[in-house]
Design an enzyme around this catalytic site. Sequence first.
Site, PDB file in Angstrom:
ATOM      1  N   TYR A 132       1.015  -0.896  -0.280  1.00 39.89           N
ATOM      2  CA  TYR A 132      -0.168  -0.078  -0.072  1.00 39.89           C
ATOM      3  C   TYR A 132       0.987   1.053  -0.118  1.00 39.89           C
ATOM      4  O   TYR A 132       0.613   2.166  -0.418  1.00 39.89           O
ATOM      5  CB  TYR A 132      -0.991   0.375   1.342  1.00 39.89           C
ATOM      6  CG  TYR A 132      -1.599   1.358   1.740  1.00 39.89           C
ATOM      7  CD1 TYR A 132      -2.902   0.833   1.000  1.00 39.89           C
ATOM      8  CD2 TYR A 132      -1.675   2.224   2.183  1.00 39.89           C
ATOM      9  CE1 TYR A 132      -3.979   2.052   0.664  1.00 39.89           C
ATOM     10  CE2 TYR A 132      -2.886   3.323   2.598  1.00 39.89           C
ATOM     11  CZ  TYR A 132      -3.478   3.286   1.431  1.00 39.89           C
ATOM     12  OH  TYR A 132      -3.986   4.484   1.752  1.00 39.89           O
TER      13      TYR A 132
ATOM     14  N   LYS B 240       0.847   4.219  -2.680  1.00 36.95           N
ATOM     15  CA  LYS B 240       0.778   5.813  -2.741  1.00 36.95           C
ATOM     16  C   LYS B 240       1.154   6.850  -2.669  1.00 36.95           C
ATOM     17  O   LYS B 240       1.587   7.415  -3.293  1.00 36.95           O
ATOM     18  CB  LYS B 240      -0.377   5.342  -0.695  1.00 36.95           C
ATOM     19  CG  LYS B 240      -1.036   4.748  -1.003  1.00 36.95           C
ATOM     20  CD  LYS B 240      -2.668   5.692  -1.431  1.00 36.95           C
ATOM     21  CE  LYS B 240      -3.755   5.051  -1.502  1.00 36.95           C
ATOM     22  NZ  LYS B 240      -5.195   5.957  -2.146  1.00 36.95           N
TER      23      LYS B 240
END
Length: 731
Positions: free
Chosen positions: A164, A168
């Site tokens: 993640y 991001k």
Amino acid sequence: MSVPLTFDGRVVLVTGAGGGLGREYALAFGQRGAAVIVNDLGGDIKGGGRSSAAADRVVEEIRANGGKAVANYDSVEDGEKLIQTALDAFGRIDIVVNNAGILRDRSFARTSDVDWDLIHRVHLRGSFLVTRAAWNHMKNQKFGRIIMTSSAAGIYGNFGQANYSAAKLGLLGLSNTLAIEGQKYNIHCNTVAPTAGSRLTETVMPPDLLESLKAEYVAPLVLWLSHESCRENGGLFEVGAGWIGKLRWERTQGRTVRQKNKIMTPEAVRDSWNEICDFTDATKPASIQESLQTLVEVLSKLDSGRGIGTNPTGASATNPSEAVGHTLPEISFSYTHMHCILYALGVGMSTGDPDHLRFLYEGQEDFCCLPTFSVIAAQSAITGLSSVPGLQIDFSKLLHGEQYLELFKPLPTSGTLTSRAVVADVLDKGSGMIVLLDVHTYSGGELVCYNQFSLFIVGAGGFGGKRTSQKAVVTAPLPDRPADAVIVEQTSRDQAALYRLSGDWNPLHIDPSFAALGGFESPILHGLCSFGFAARHVLKRYGGNDVSRFKSIKVRFVKPVFPGQALQTQMWKEENRIHIQCSVKETGDVVLAGAYIDLHASVEASVSAGTPQTDVLQSDLVFAEIERRVKGQGQELVKKVNAVLAWEIMKDGERARHWMLDLKTGQGALTRGVTGGQADVTFTVADQDFMDVVTGKLNPQKAFFSGKLKVKGNIMLSQKLEAVLKDYAKL
């Protein structure tokens, strides 16, 4: 009273809008007049399943409040379908909010390929595909606003979120580049890192904290960044609980840990570690140009042999005016006939013109070097400005404003040239700073040419310096009549690629992505390449391609040329001065303005006028400087000197020049070739000895007592020479 922000007529796509932040964005846009595409696949937080219910509920809410909305149930990996929904329903797309996301948290050791790939497919690849599908529509309409959604996990890292976090932070890099590429089309791209209660945070945050981190406290930032009146572009914002903060990079001053021609070692890194990591007086680079500027300056220091030192951009603020008179390290330039030929090809010469063979074929009997090749030998002096006390030059903001070149004898077709550069003056133009860099180039100790680079550094003004300089070689207005001659010549599609081989390696002229950073659709032609084209045109039309006729050229660079465009050079002849204006034939844009080329009179013209021909002398440069000084400060010099001075300049035992400087009447005047008994004092000196006196190599008293300098008339007037030669002692 504050004017409310409205989005009437705008079409907005919000991905992942079935709940949480996306729902809040969609409702807010709809309430303020936008037509909204509510996208949601309807899956769970891990990316499984799908349903239309979530998107339909939000559409119903918007319509119930009087707004316009349609649903889309496609995956963000089908970006074209999402944008097509907007086009089918509302005919356009103005704003894209990339909000869709899922979680598959695992410690790094337990992260599978599926965990990694699925997160990247939804967050990073999905945002890419949706934005790419909208991009050309935004370009064509000259408007677009794009929001990327990052995360604190991407900025700072977080245990169990390697997949993640990577995705991001990847979105931030994508956003930064889109901000650069889209700017000239009025497409702005910004990134938000929200902290809010949502499906993705409710499993890791306590209920009381979730209540304080409502999605409605994030939406106002997204709406403002999406509005047409917002000029923010390329920003990164953390937002949550009603607080908003902007982030930027910070960098230590650093330290250079290698020396020229020496091996760089890990021990040198270790021993400098505290300085490398010291954030005292940290810099805040905001672009790749600012980042690379440090490396440019470091390389310049290393090339000059100054070795280990702190980051050059870290010097404390100083007064740029202190740099005036600073002499840069001497530079050498070695070349062969190949370099002369390569330069000639770079400025458009072709074997298609038989007369060009003298510049393209070393076996030609009259093989010679183009006069404007002189700038190649001198241009590397510019990099030395990074070491000048008082100057803090950001080379990414440096523009080549004007160029003057004066040739004192034709360049040899091979050899080694030595250049000595000095900061002639520094000017404060408010919006920027101008540095006048004088470069004198010698061949075997004999002066062959003089360049003055006028360099404009954007944003470096406002330091309280003067705005004009007597030392600047000025441009000239065009005559008020139609041009006497015009030459139009097509540049090659590869013109910049060819010209750069002569030593200007700036990627702006070859790399499309680097050119885009500067706001150009494609790489541009070097300004000095256009300079070479224009000089060729004049030399051909009025000089018969005879390089001995070329004396000097002055230009101001105005607009760029794209390789493949045609250059049109208009010429106005006034005696031996040819005024020129160079423009792009296809667009009419002026490329070179205020420009002129001075030619020496032809042998035939000199003979018909009764004036014997002589070679160009080194001392001609000094008298050219004296003439410019008299034109600017003649009245003041008349008051100080109040005399008529004359010089007899000798060459090979014969008189080569006679100069008369009248500083007794009017505004003062310098004339050449006038003889007679009007002078109050006459100095007779050989050309080389004159230069040695002026440059401080030969003491004037020693020159007088040794017989190298003869004085006739009022010898006491020699003391007033300082007023005439002041500031030109180090040529």
